[in-house]
Design a protein around this motif. Structure first.
Motif, PDB file in Angstrom:
ATOM      1  N   ALA A 307     -13.501   9.393   8.458  1.00 43.08           N
ATOM      2  CA  ALA A 307     -13.797   7.893   7.891  1.00 43.08           C
ATOM      3  C   ALA A 307     -12.765   7.552   7.089  1.00 43.08           C
ATOM      4  O   ALA A 307     -12.357   6.156   7.239  1.00 43.08           O
ATOM      5  N   PRO A 308     -12.458   8.060   5.813  1.00 37.15           N
ATOM      6  CA  PRO A 308     -12.019   7.555   4.779  1.00 37.15           C
ATOM      7  C   PRO A 308     -10.413   7.063   5.303  1.00 37.15           C
ATOM      8  O   PRO A 308      -9.816   6.076   5.172  1.00 37.15           O
ATOM      9  N   GLN A 309      -9.802   8.084   6.146  1.00 36.44           N
ATOM     10  CA  GLN A 309      -8.238   7.926   6.718  1.00 36.44           C
ATOM     11  C   GLN A 309      -8.309   6.483   7.729  1.00 36.44           C
ATOM     12  O   GLN A 309      -7.582   5.797   7.636  1.00 36.44           O
ATOM     13  N   ALA A 310      -9.499   6.422   8.516  1.00 34.29           N
ATOM     14  CA  ALA A 310      -9.584   5.346   9.684  1.00 34.29           C
ATOM     15  C   ALA A 310      -9.985   4.188   8.794  1.00 34.29           C
ATOM     16  O   ALA A 310      -9.131   3.020   9.093  1.00 34.29           O
ATOM     17  N   ALA A 311     -10.556   4.199   7.695  1.00 32.70           N
ATOM     18  CA  ALA A 311     -10.680   3.115   6.723  1.00 32.70           C
ATOM     19  C   ALA A 311      -9.365   2.641   6.247  1.00 32.70           C
ATOM     20  O   ALA A 311      -9.253   1.448   5.990  1.00 32.70           O
ATOM     21  N   GLY A 312      -8.575   3.534   5.915  1.00 35.85           N
ATOM     22  CA  GLY A 312      -7.516   3.249   5.066  1.00 35.85           C
ATOM     23  C   GLY A 312      -6.581   2.442   5.983  1.00 35.85           C
ATOM     24  O   GLY A 312      -5.416   1.750   5.643  1.00 35.85           O
ATOM     25  N   VAL A 313      -6.587   2.441   7.310  1.00 35.53           N
ATOM     26  CA  VAL A 313      -5.797   1.583   8.410  1.00 35.53           C
ATOM     27  C   VAL A 313      -5.898   0.009   8.027  1.00 35.53           C
ATOM     28  O   VAL A 313      -5.280  -0.749   7.988  1.00 35.53           O
ATOM     29  N   ILE A 314      -7.247  -0.206   7.674  1.00 31.34           N
ATOM     30  CA  ILE A 314      -7.771  -1.711   7.090  1.00 31.34           C
ATOM     31  C   ILE A 314      -6.791  -1.916   6.072  1.00 31.34           C
ATOM     32  O   ILE A 314      -6.318  -3.097   5.799  1.00 31.34           O
ATOM     33  N   HIS A 315      -6.875  -1.034   4.842  1.00 31.00           N
ATOM     34  CA  HIS A 315      -6.656  -1.469   3.559  1.00 31.00           C
ATOM     35  C   HIS A 315      -6.835  -0.135   2.838  1.00 31.00           C
ATOM     36  O   HIS A 315      -7.514   0.515   2.934  1.00 31.00           O
ATOM     37  N   SER A 316      -5.595   0.151   1.973  1.00 30.52           N
ATOM     38  CA  SER A 316      -5.704   1.573   1.300  1.00 30.52           C
ATOM     39  C   SER A 316      -6.563   1.582   0.329  1.00 30.52           C
ATOM     40  O   SER A 316      -7.084   2.636   0.025  1.00 30.52           O
ATOM     41  N   ASP A 317      -7.083   0.426  -0.155  1.00 31.29           N
ATOM     42  CA  ASP A 317      -8.304   0.361  -1.031  1.00 31.29           C
ATOM     43  C   ASP A 317      -9.551   0.950  -0.192  1.00 31.29           C
ATOM     44  O   ASP A 317     -10.435   1.447  -1.017  1.00 31.29           O
ATOM     45  N   PHE A 318      -9.753   0.616   0.890  1.00 35.62           N
ATOM     46  CA  PHE A 318     -10.994   1.338   1.765  1.00 35.62           C
ATOM     47  C   PHE A 318     -10.816   2.654   1.772  1.00 35.62           C
ATOM     48  O   PHE A 318     -11.774   3.233   1.808  1.00 35.62           O
ATOM     49  N   GLU A 319      -9.687   3.321   1.807  1.00 34.23           N
ATOM     50  CA  GLU A 319      -9.601   4.551   1.628  1.00 34.23           C
ATOM     51  C   GLU A 319      -9.780   5.394   0.462  1.00 34.23           C
ATOM     52  O   GLU A 319     -10.776   6.205   0.324  1.00 34.23           O
ATOM     53  N   ARG A 320      -9.174   4.818  -0.593  1.00 33.47           N
ATOM     54  CA  ARG A 320      -9.344   5.126  -1.820  1.00 33.47           C
ATOM     55  C   ARG A 320     -11.047   5.122  -2.500  1.00 33.47           C
ATOM     56  O   ARG A 320     -11.293   6.091  -3.194  1.00 33.47           O
ATOM     57  N   GLY A 321     -11.361   3.901  -2.031  1.00 35.95           N
ATOM     58  CA  GLY A 321     -12.665   3.582  -2.748  1.00 35.95           C
ATOM     59  C   GLY A 321     -13.906   3.986  -1.692  1.00 35.95           C
ATOM     60  O   GLY A 321     -15.012   3.568  -1.753  1.00 35.95           O
ATOM     61  N   PHE A 322     -13.549   4.778  -0.788  1.00 31.91           N
ATOM     62  CA  PHE A 322     -14.605   5.079   0.239  1.00 31.91           C
ATOM     63  C   PHE A 322     -15.610   5.429  -0.219  1.00 31.91           C
ATOM     64  O   PHE A 322     -15.975   6.516  -1.002  1.00 31.91           O
ATOM     65  N   ILE A 323     -16.890   4.955   0.179  1.00 28.46           N
ATOM     66  CA  ILE A 323     -18.240   5.380  -0.271  1.00 28.46           C
ATOM     67  C   ILE A 323     -18.904   5.887   1.149  1.00 28.46           C
ATOM     68  O   ILE A 323     -19.253   7.249   1.175  1.00 28.46           O
TER      69      ILE A 323
END
Ligand SMILES: Nc1nc2c(ncn2[C@@H]2O[C@H](COP(=O)(O)OP(=O)(O)OP(=O)(O)O)[C@@H](O)[C@H]2O)c(=O)[nH]1
Ligand SMILES: [Mg+2]
Length: 369
Positions: A307-323
């Motif tokens: 999930a965090p890597q997939a979120a990183g596709v949208i924005h690196s913040d999504f990956e870094r701060g994934f909850i």
């Protein structure tokens, strides 16, 4: 992550014709070897029926598909790496692409000049591979020549990296000089990673696009069969595309006209859809969606991503701060009709960092940075 593909092939095999048809951009196409003297870049959207269906149900203000970028370069000829023709000047433009689309002439037409004077796909592919290998050799040799300094560097990280790279580069140098492709050099995953920054073309996956004539649409011709056999052995992909008809189709105005034309010609999937779908398959790519009132959108990710890597596709913040992620699959949405009903049915899950995102998931990410 948007993916990009570089188109290679001999001159006059129909690269620009196919490129123009799929991108409807105005790349020059003419019966004249070397007419492509500028790299042409075209961005196309990836057709996905699920995206249309989600939009029908969610009714967002806008709907955004994912895209694939194609780069058309001039044809390569034997000796290109030594400055023959124009093609090798442009190889730099495709060094950073994810995959190579190799257009192979599989159509007979005495009016269209073939540089070797005869239709022979294996021979053609051999010429191109040799030129690509020699172009990579140049990159490897250049790097090797600069290694002396780096090995002696005071900076430990630079010196260590150089020590790891040198033996790999030496091995590649020998193989590439003989025309062997980098991907056939038995490099393990670590070695491949260690030389990733060289962007070797012959390390990339290849999708052979056989340019066929109208008669070969319903009955596969011998040239295509030969290419299929080769590709199967290599683990590469093959599609067949009729450049001539594709360019006629792209000139039609409406979707209905296009569909009618394709049906009459016996074409099941347009060249563009074939290309993008085959590229996704070859590269192990998948699609997830985000769906809200403002926007419904498709995103491309690598199969097996958490999930965090997939979120990183949208924005690196999504990956870094994934909850966490709230997830349901679009199949549940299609079955139940709305997100509220998906929730009621207990099909909306809360997933954490270890969740492996599935094709067709509709994701809502919670993050904090
Ligand atoms: N009969 C037939 N002709 C085609 C087909 N595809 C392309 N051609 C013709 O082949 C010629 C060369 O096509 P291009 O698309 O310019 O070839 P290219 O590979 O981009 O060539 P360079 O840029 O010079 O390397 C043109 O006259 C096209 O109309 C096809 O499927 N069938
Ligand atoms: Mg061209």
């Amino acid at each position: 992550m948007s993916i990009n593909c570089g188109i290679v092939g001999l001159p006059n095999v129909g690269k620009s014709t196919i490129f123009s048809a799929i991108t409807a951009a105005k790349a020059e196409a003419a019966n004249y070897p070397f007419c492509t003297i500028d790299p042409n870049v075209g961005v196309v959207t990836v057709a996905d029926k699920r995206l249309d269906k989600i939009s029908e149900l969610v009714k967002p203000q806008k709907t955004l598909p994912t895209v694939v970028e194609f780069v058309d370069i001039a044809g390569l000829v034997a000796g290109a790496s030594k400055g023959e023709g124009l093609g090798n000047q442009f190889l730099g433009h495709i060094r950073s692409v994810n995959a190579i689309v190799h257009v192979v002439r599989c159509f007979e037409d005495p009016n269209i000049t073939h540089v070797s004077g005869r239709i022979d796909p294996l021979d053609d592919i051999g010429i191109i591979n040799m030129e690509l290998a020699l172009a990579d050799l140049e990159v490897v040799e250049k790097r090797l020549n600069s290694m002396g300094k780096q090995l002696k560097s005071q900076d430990k990280a630079i010196a260590t990296k150089a020590r790891i790279q040198v033996p790999i580069l030496e091995k590649l140098k020998v193989e590439l000089a003989e025309g062997n492709l980098a991907k056939n050099c038995d490099l393990d995953d670590e070695e491949v990673e260690a030389i990733e920054d060289l962007n070797l073309i012959t390390l990339k996956k290849v999708l052979y696009a056989c340019n066929i004539d109208e008669d070969s649409i319903t009955e596969e011709n011998e040239h295509v069969k030969v290419v299929r056999e080769l590709a199967a052995g290599e683990g590469n992909g093959v599609i067949t595309i009729c450049g001539k008809l594709e360019s006629e189709i792209s000139a039609l105005e409406s979707k209905e006209e296009k569909e009618e034309f394709m049906e009459a010609a016996g074409i099941e999937e347009s060249g563009l859809d074939q290309l993008t779908h085959a590229a996704y398959k070859l590269l192990g790519l998948r699609t997830y969606f985000t769906a809200g009132e403002k926007e419904v959108r498709a995103w491309t990710f690598k199969a097996g991503s958490k999930a965090p890597q997939a979120a990183g596709v949208i924005h690196s913040d999504f990956e870094r701060g994934f909850i966490r992620a709230e997830v349901f699959n679009c199949k549940d949405l299609f079955e139940l009709g709305s997100e509220a009903r998906v929730k009621e049915a207990g099909k909306l899950r809360v997933e954490g960092k270890e969740y492996v995102v599935q094709d067709g998931d509709i994701m809502h990410f919670r993050f904090n940075v």
